[in-house]
Every structure is written in C-alpha cells, then in structure tokens.
Design a protein around this motif. Structure first.
Motif, mmCIF file in Angstrom:
data_model
loop_
_atom_site.group_PDB
_atom_site.id
_atom_site.type_symbol
_atom_site.label_atom_id
_atom_site.label_comp_id
_atom_site.label_asym_id
_atom_site.label_seq_id
_atom_site.Cartn_x
_atom_site.Cartn_y
_atom_site.Cartn_z
ATOM 1 N N ARG A 71 19.189 41.734 0.382
ATOM 2 C CA ARG A 71 18.227 42.835 0.445
ATOM 3 C C ARG A 71 17.306 42.622 1.625
ATOM 4 O O ARG A 71 16.940 41.495 1.953
ATOM 5 N N ARG A 72 16.969 43.727 2.241
ATOM 6 C CA ARG A 72 16.095 43.702 3.405
ATOM 7 C C ARG A 72 14.680 43.380 2.952
ATOM 8 O O ARG A 72 14.119 44.063 2.099
ATOM 9 N N ARG A 73 14.127 42.327 3.518
ATOM 10 C CA ARG A 73 12.764 41.955 3.166
ATOM 11 C C ARG A 73 11.800 42.635 4.125
ATOM 12 O O ARG A 73 11.846 42.421 5.333
ATOM 13 N N GLY A 86 5.688 40.429 0.406
ATOM 14 C CA GLY A 86 7.017 40.880 0.780
ATOM 15 C C GLY A 86 7.620 41.735 -0.314
ATOM 16 O O GLY A 86 7.301 41.594 -1.487
ATOM 17 N N HIS A 87 8.481 42.653 0.069
ATOM 18 C CA HIS A 87 9.208 43.441 -0.923
ATOM 19 C C HIS A 87 10.654 43.565 -0.460
ATOM 20 O O HIS A 87 10.970 43.352 0.703
ATOM 21 N N LEU A 88 11.536 43.919 -1.362
ATOM 22 C CA LEU A 88 12.959 44.003 -1.072
ATOM 23 C C LEU A 88 13.415 45.458 -1.137
ATOM 24 O O LEU A 88 13.005 46.207 -2.016
ATOM 25 N N ARG A 120 14.085 40.391 8.188
ATOM 26 C CA ARG A 120 14.752 39.334 7.436
ATOM 27 C C ARG A 120 15.542 39.913 6.269
ATOM 28 O O ARG A 120 15.175 40.936 5.706
ATOM 29 N N LEU A 122 17.260 38.725 2.604
ATOM 30 C CA LEU A 122 17.224 37.710 1.557
ATOM 31 C C LEU A 122 18.484 37.848 0.706
ATOM 32 O O LEU A 122 18.802 38.923 0.213
ATOM 33 N N SER A 125 18.838 36.400 -4.371
ATOM 34 C CA SER A 125 17.477 36.252 -4.885
ATOM 35 C C SER A 125 17.442 35.992 -6.385
ATOM 36 O O SER A 125 16.510 35.387 -6.893
ATOM 37 N N GLU A 137 18.056 32.902 3.291
ATOM 38 C CA GLU A 137 17.335 33.915 4.051
ATOM 39 C C GLU A 137 17.733 33.837 5.516
ATOM 40 O O GLU A 137 17.936 32.762 6.073
#
Length: 376
Positions: A71-73, A86-88, A120, A122, A125, A137
């Motif tokens: 997932r795109r952080r 941060g969020h995904l 980034r 991830l 997770s 990551e």
C-alpha cells in the motif's frame, strides 16, 4: 512488415489456466520446415522424434517470488500541535524485475501513474504485530516509462527471506487467477537452479527425469545456460511497423562447458536444439558478440560461441539469420508478440501462422502452462 500479419484468433478458453496433471502429458505439434508440414504428437514421444545426436540446450533460470502487494504510504496534513501521521492507500502491485545494486531494484508498479519519486510503499503490513517481522518498506527513487520504477528497500535485511515469506510467483497476466502454493514448484522447470527470472522458460516445463533419461539413452547431449527472463520479453509491440520495435536487455550466462559442447556439435555437424526462445536469444546474442569481438562483417562457420556473461538485446523477426540454433522446442505464443515474431523468423511466417490456426482448431492448450511445438 506490418504487425497485423502476425495476428490470429484465439478463443479465451484455449489459454491454459493450470498446468497439465503430468509435465510430459502435454501435446506436441511437430513442424517440418523442409516439408512445410505438421503432425500431432505427444511430448512423451520426444525421445523418438529426435535424430539421436542433438545437443539440447536448456535454460536453468529459476523464477523467484517477484510479485509483491503493498500500500502506498502517504502523509496526512499536519494539524496544529499534532504529529505527522502516515496513512495507507489502496493496494499497489509491484513486480521486481532486476536488482541494480544491493537493496535497489527496478520494478513495474501498478497502478503506477500516481506513484512518484519520494513516495513509499509498505508491504506485508498485516505481519507487523508484536513478535513478527517488521513490514517491508521501499522508497521510489526514480521513474521510467510504462509503469517502470526504481525502488530502494529501506529495511530489507535478507530480502530473499522476505520475498519467500510474502512474495508471490509472477504468473503471466493471461492466467486469470491468483498464484497458489503449488505454482512455486510447478512454474519451474526440472532444470531450474539459478534464481533471478520473473517468468519461467516455459518450453522446459514439459520435461521430466524420465524423458531426460530417454533422450540421453538415444545419444542426446543436454547442457545448460542461464537467461533471466525479464518483462521485456512480454512487452507488447507498440508500433505497427515490426522493424521499429526495440527489445529490453536480459542478462545471460553461458558456462564454458556449454560453449565447448556447442563447438563440438558444430564441428561434428550435429544439430543444436534450443529449448525455448530464451535459449535462442542467449545463443544468437553470443554469436553476434563473437562476431563483434573478431571484427567480422558477417558470421562464418568458424566462429565460436563464447562463454561468459552478456546481455541479450537481440530482436529476431522474419528475415533474421540464425547462426547457432538448428531446431527449436517452444510453446505457443501470443498473437502479435515478439516471441511469435521470433518463431516466425525461425520457421517462416506462413508455417507458424498455419500451425497456430491448426492448434486452435485441434484444441491445443496455449501459452505458459500449455502445449508445445518442435520445429526442425
């Protein structure tokens, strides 16, 4: 030449979604270039179809679990007095294609349009609970065309261990299912030794130890080389003029024992049978490297195929000459693909297109997990 000349109609149900129950139970279409004819046979008959003095060259590359899902952080806006959090985002698919230096990989990212350098991704997770390995990551450090990115893994450690834990076998996109644990071995040939390929050299998937023993009993010599299949093999031809396409390079290595076996076979006028288009690309690229090293304007019968490493950049389409390979075992290929162009160069467009149409009419199974043809 126009790309449309290399098209044929293939019903979707002819595309094999699973391997045959037994490797050597595949069907084999025998193509005779001299007679311009074909015969329906079985792969198990291969030992009886060869002359008995062939040099069979196989690709010992091994597919690694190169497909990752992450997932795109991103970073949420900072409120007064609050820390950045941060969020995904939605799922991102990454296909690793080549390690350029420790921890840095070239990759294809999908959807890639919005993934920019500095962002980034991830992975895994869900495994970041207490006592589990930390999530993997990667930072995007460069971008290229058609979804290509360069990724730097920030906490890879032993990336091989991480890939074996969370990676997926990169089945081709025309196999419309997720990979399963059985694919980790079934999408490998019995010759597979050297990890690094993102696709199997699928012509070798049909071989079993029994078939190999029977071939050797006939007097056939078998030797390996390595070509790490990359995404360039499967990139579509994006121009209608066949000659304008450019291939992406693929790394290969030819052991000295294999180079010596080729020299012996050529001296004795024994056929060289390539198992798959990857072997063709490696051998014919090496032949042209020998030409360049010796400063010749044209290859002659006295050149040697050198051992060592190189990059296969060769693009073979009708009109190309073949200096090493005399026979070819290959699966059926996508319409309008570089692989179909290669086999058309080897056997002639008319024979190959008729073979594909016959295979469709006769319910052959197509592509990576499908049936094969022997061209001699």
């Amino acid at each position: 030449m126009r790309l449309s000349e290399f098209d044929y109609e293939l019903p979707p149900d002819r595309i094999a979604q699973h391997p045959a129950a037994e490797r050597d139970a595949s069907r084999l279409l025998l193509l005779d270039r001299a007679a311009q004819s074909h015969q329906d046979r079985m792969f198990r008959e291969l030992p009886s179809l060869v002359r008995g003095d062939e040099l069979v060259v196989v690709n010992d590359a091994r597919v690694f679990p190169a497909r990752l899902f992450g997932r795109r952080r991103g970073v949420r806006a900072q409120a007064p007095g609050k820390r950045l959090r941060g969020h995904l985002s939605s799922e991102i698919e990454v296909l690793l294609t080549r390690e350029v230096e420790p921890g840095v990989w070239e990759a294809l990212v999908r959807p890639g349009r919005k993934i920019r350098p500095g962002e980034r991704i991830l992975f895994d997770s869900e495994s970041s609970s207490e006592g589990a390995a930390p999530p993997l990551e990667a930072e995007v450090i460069a971008r290229g065309a058609y979804g290509a990115r360069r990724l730097h893994f920030l906490n890879a450690g032993d990336l091989t261990v991480a890939l074996n834990r969370i990676g997926h076998i990169p089945l081709p996109p025309y196999i419309g299912r997720a990979d399963v644990p059985e694919d980790r071995e079934r999408y490998q040939t019995i010759f597979a030794q050297r990890p690094g390929a993102v696709a199997a050299p699928t012509a070798g998937l049909h071989f079993t130890p029994t078939v190999v023993e029977q071939l050797r009993a006939r007097g056939v010599e078998i030797c390996p080389l390595t070509l790490f299949v990359g995404p360039g093999t499967f990139q579509p031809v994006r121009t209608d003029e066949v000659e304008r396409h450019e291939m992406q390079p693929e790394a290969y290595e030819i052991p000295e024992e294999t180079a010596a076996a080729i020299r012996r076979a050529r001296a004795a006028r024994r056929p060289v049978l390539a198992v798959g288009t990857t072997v063709v690309r490696a051998l014919e690229s090496a032949a042209r490297a020998a030409q360049a090293q010796q400063g010749r304007s044209a290859l002659t019968s006295t050149f040697d195929v050198p051992s060592g490493t190189g990059e296969a950049r060769i693009y073979l389409y009708p009109g190309a000459e073949f200096f090493v390979v005399n026979q070819l075992l290959t699966n059926f290929h996508l319409p309008k693909s570089t692989l179909l162009l290669l086999v058309s160069a080897f056997a002639g467009r008319e024979l190959i297109m008729e073979a594909c149409r016959h295979a469709v009419r006769s319910n052959y199974r197509f592509y990576s997990y499908g049936d094969c043809m022997l061209i001699r």
